[in-house]
Design a protein around this motif. Structure first.
Motif, PDB file in Angstrom:
ATOM      1  N   PRO A  10       0.796  -1.243   0.000  1.00 45.06           N
ATOM      2  CA  PRO A  10       0.000   0.000   0.000  1.00 45.06           C
ATOM      3  C   PRO A  10       0.823   1.284   0.000  1.00 45.06           C
ATOM      4  N   ILE A  11       2.042   1.232   0.489  1.00 39.69           N
ATOM      5  CA  ILE A  11       2.830   2.470   0.547  1.00 39.69           C
ATOM      6  C   ILE A  11       3.710   2.660  -0.672  1.00 39.69           C
ATOM      7  N   THR A  12       3.750   1.679  -1.573  1.00 37.26           N
ATOM      8  CA  THR A  12       4.569   1.825  -2.774  1.00 37.26           C
ATOM      9  C   THR A  12       3.755   2.290  -3.977  1.00 37.26           C
ATOM     10  N   GLY A  13       2.448   2.386  -3.816  1.00 42.55           N
ATOM     11  CA  GLY A  13       1.591   2.887  -4.886  1.00 42.55           C
ATOM     12  C   GLY A  13       0.975   4.201  -4.470  1.00 42.55           C
ATOM     13  N   PRO A  14       1.233   5.263  -5.205  1.00 40.78           N
ATOM     14  CA  PRO A  14       0.707   6.573  -4.813  1.00 40.78           C
ATOM     15  C   PRO A  14      -0.816   6.622  -4.763  1.00 40.78           C
ATOM     16  N   ASP A  15      -1.491   5.815  -5.567  1.00 39.68           N
ATOM     17  CA  ASP A  15      -2.951   5.786  -5.550  1.00 39.68           C
ATOM     18  C   ASP A  15      -3.469   5.273  -4.218  1.00 39.68           C
ATOM     19  N   HIS A  16      -2.925   4.167  -3.766  1.00 43.89           N
ATOM     20  CA  HIS A  16      -3.390   3.586  -2.508  1.00 43.89           C
ATOM     21  C   HIS A  16      -2.991   4.483  -1.342  1.00 43.89           C
ATOM     22  N   LEU A  17      -1.779   4.962  -1.352  1.00 45.97           N
ATOM     23  CA  LEU A  17      -1.299   5.834  -0.288  1.00 45.97           C
ATOM     24  C   LEU A  17      -2.176   7.084  -0.163  1.00 45.97           C
ATOM     25  N   ALA A  18      -2.457   7.729  -1.283  1.00 46.11           N
ATOM     26  CA  ALA A  18      -3.288   8.938  -1.256  1.00 46.11           C
ATOM     27  C   ALA A  18      -4.706   8.622  -0.796  1.00 46.11           C
ATOM     28  N   ALA A  19      -5.269   7.520  -1.264  1.00 47.33           N
ATOM     29  CA  ALA A  19      -6.634   7.166  -0.867  1.00 47.33           C
ATOM     30  C   ALA A  19      -6.720   6.862   0.617  1.00 47.33           C
ATOM     31  N   MET A  20      -5.751   6.110   1.149  1.00 46.90           N
ATOM     32  CA  MET A  20      -5.791   5.746   2.570  1.00 46.90           C
ATOM     33  C   MET A  20      -5.660   6.973   3.458  1.00 46.90           C
ATOM     34  N   LEU A  21      -4.732   7.845   3.112  1.00 51.12           N
ATOM     35  CA  LEU A  21      -4.573   9.060   3.903  1.00 51.12           C
ATOM     36  C   LEU A  21      -5.806   9.954   3.792  1.00 51.12           C
ATOM     37  N   ALA A  22      -6.374  10.052   2.593  1.00 52.74           N
ATOM     38  CA  ALA A  22      -7.573  10.871   2.412  1.00 52.74           C
ATOM     39  C   ALA A  22      -8.738  10.331   3.228  1.00 52.74           C
ATOM     40  N   VAL A  23      -8.921   9.022   3.245  1.00 51.99           N
ATOM     41  CA  VAL A  23      -9.993   8.433   4.062  1.00 51.99           C
ATOM     42  C   VAL A  23      -9.781   8.787   5.531  1.00 51.99           C
ATOM     43  N   GLY A  24      -8.547   8.684   5.994  1.00 51.84           N
ATOM     44  CA  GLY A  24      -8.265   8.991   7.394  1.00 51.84           C
ATOM     45  C   GLY A  24      -8.491  10.447   7.745  1.00 51.84           C
ATOM     46  N   VAL A  25      -7.958  11.352   6.930  1.00 49.53           N
ATOM     47  CA  VAL A  25      -8.113  12.784   7.220  1.00 49.53           C
ATOM     48  C   VAL A  25      -9.585  13.176   7.119  1.00 49.53           C
ATOM     49  N   TRP A  26     -10.267  12.742   6.056  1.00 49.05           N
ATOM     50  CA  TRP A  26     -11.690  13.063   5.898  1.00 49.05           C
ATOM     51  C   TRP A  26     -12.488  12.525   7.082  1.00 49.05           C
ATOM     52  N   SER A  27     -12.172  11.328   7.523  1.00 51.67           N
ATOM     53  CA  SER A  27     -12.876  10.744   8.669  1.00 51.67           C
ATOM     54  C   SER A  27     -12.691  11.594   9.917  1.00 51.67           C
ATOM     55  N   ALA A  28     -11.470  12.056  10.136  1.00 50.70           N
ATOM     56  CA  ALA A  28     -11.201  12.891  11.310  1.00 50.70           C
ATOM     57  C   ALA A  28     -11.977  14.196  11.261  1.00 50.70           C
ATOM     58  N   LEU A  29     -12.159  14.738  10.063  1.00 45.98           N
ATOM     59  CA  LEU A  29     -12.781  16.050   9.928  1.00 45.98           C
ATOM     60  C   LEU A  29     -14.291  16.011   9.762  1.00 45.98           C
ATOM     61  N   ALA A  30     -14.831  14.952   9.152  1.00 50.48           N
ATOM     62  CA  ALA A  30     -16.235  15.033   8.745  1.00 50.48           C
ATOM     63  C   ALA A  30     -17.072  13.788   9.002  1.00 50.48           C
ATOM     64  N   VAL A  31     -16.484  12.676   9.365  1.00 48.88           N
ATOM     65  CA  VAL A  31     -17.258  11.444   9.535  1.00 48.88           C
ATOM     66  C   VAL A  31     -17.445  11.175  11.022  1.00 48.88           C
ATOM     67  N   ARG A  32     -18.674  10.946  11.402  1.00 51.85           N
ATOM     68  CA  ARG A  32     -18.990  10.601  12.796  1.00 51.85           C
ATOM     69  C   ARG A  32     -19.831   9.351  12.827  1.00 51.85           C
ATOM     70  N   PRO A  33     -19.393   8.309  13.476  1.00 47.72           N
ATOM     71  CA  PRO A  33     -18.136   8.191  14.205  1.00 47.72           C
ATOM     72  C   PRO A  33     -16.948   8.098  13.245  1.00 47.72           C
ATOM     73  N   ALA A  34     -15.817   8.649  13.683  1.00 45.51           N
ATOM     74  CA  ALA A  34     -14.656   8.786  12.812  1.00 45.51           C
ATOM     75  C   ALA A  34     -14.096   7.438  12.355  1.00 45.51           C
ATOM     76  N   TRP A  35     -14.305   6.390  13.079  1.00 46.64           N
ATOM     77  CA  TRP A  35     -13.773   5.075  12.721  1.00 46.64           C
ATOM     78  C   TRP A  35     -14.589   4.390  11.625  1.00 46.64           C
ATOM     79  N   LEU A  36     -15.768   4.885  11.326  1.00 43.65           N
ATOM     80  CA  LEU A  36     -16.681   4.200  10.404  1.00 43.65           C
ATOM     81  C   LEU A  36     -16.094   4.011   9.001  1.00 43.65           C
ATOM     82  N   ALA A  37     -15.641   5.066   8.385  1.00 39.99           N
ATOM     83  CA  ALA A  37     -15.117   4.952   7.016  1.00 39.99           C
ATOM     84  C   ALA A  37     -13.865   4.079   6.960  1.00 39.99           C
ATOM     85  N   PRO A  38     -12.893   4.270   7.865  1.00 35.71           N
ATOM     86  CA  PRO A  38     -11.736   3.371   7.821  1.00 35.71           C
ATOM     87  C   PRO A  38     -12.113   1.900   8.042  1.00 35.71           C
ATOM     88  N   ALA A  39     -13.023   1.629   8.944  1.00 37.97           N
ATOM     89  CA  ALA A  39     -13.432   0.238   9.184  1.00 37.97           C
ATOM     90  C   ALA A  39     -14.115  -0.352   7.963  1.00 37.97           C
TER      91      ALA A  39
END
Length: 187
Positions: free
Chosen positions: A34-63
């Protein structure tokens, strides 16, 4: 995240280009994949940051992402031909980037379905790449690495991006730009 993503745009012809070959399978291959492909890396980080800022409960989207990533990877392992994998991976970057840039809140059901669908396609793409005798260990590694990337994104979202709105806009816009560039290159 934004600068790293933008510097990789010229090298990308497919959403899953650039993954290093980490051997015939196994835990290390899965952890690194996952860390050697920029697509996966960007998507995973985006899911995490978006979850922290806008998803309640924040763990829902990552799970949801981790669960459906596993389902998609297993589909890839067993040879299920999933149509439109590359365009959907690229579309996930576009949509997740826009959601992040806008700090957009969605109903929980829509969040789960959207993120889960994108995760399935990411998983299907990775499942076809993580072959070999150690594919099940590779899957475990990929899921661990993905969860860690989500956690990193969430930590960044809480610690930095929440305090500086322009960072969310920049990170989201660069992720969306990566997705759009991938879609254009596929056309």
């Amino acid at each position: 995240m934004a600068l790293a993503t933008l510097t990789l745009l010229p090298a990308l012809a497919w959403a899953h280009a650039g993954h290093a070959d980490h051997g015939p399978g196994g835990l290390l291959q899965g952890l690194l994949h996952p860390i050697t492909g920029p697509d996966h890396l960007a998507a995973m980080l985006a899911v995490g940051v978006w979850s922290a800022l806008a998803v309640r409960p924040a763990w829902l989207a990552p799970a949801a992402f981790v669960a459906l990533l596993a389902v998609g990877a297993v589909a890839g392992f067993v040879g299920v031909a999933v149509p439109g994998v590359e365009p959907m991976v690229a579309a996930s970057l576009l949509v997740l980037g826009l959601l992040l840039a806008q700090r957009r809140q969605l109903p929980l059901a829509l969040t789960t379905v959207l993120v889960g669908a994108f995760a399935f396609f990411h998983g299907a793409a990775h499942g076809t790449e993580l072959g070999g005798a150690g594919q099940w260990l590779a899957l475990v590694g990929m899921l661990v690495s993905t969860a860690l990337l989500h956690g990193t994104g969430m930590a960044l979202g809480h610690a930095v991006v929440a305090r500086h709105r322009w960072l969310a806009v920049l990170a989201g816009a660069s992720t969306a730009l990566l997705g759009a560039a991938l879609l254009v290159r596929m056309a």
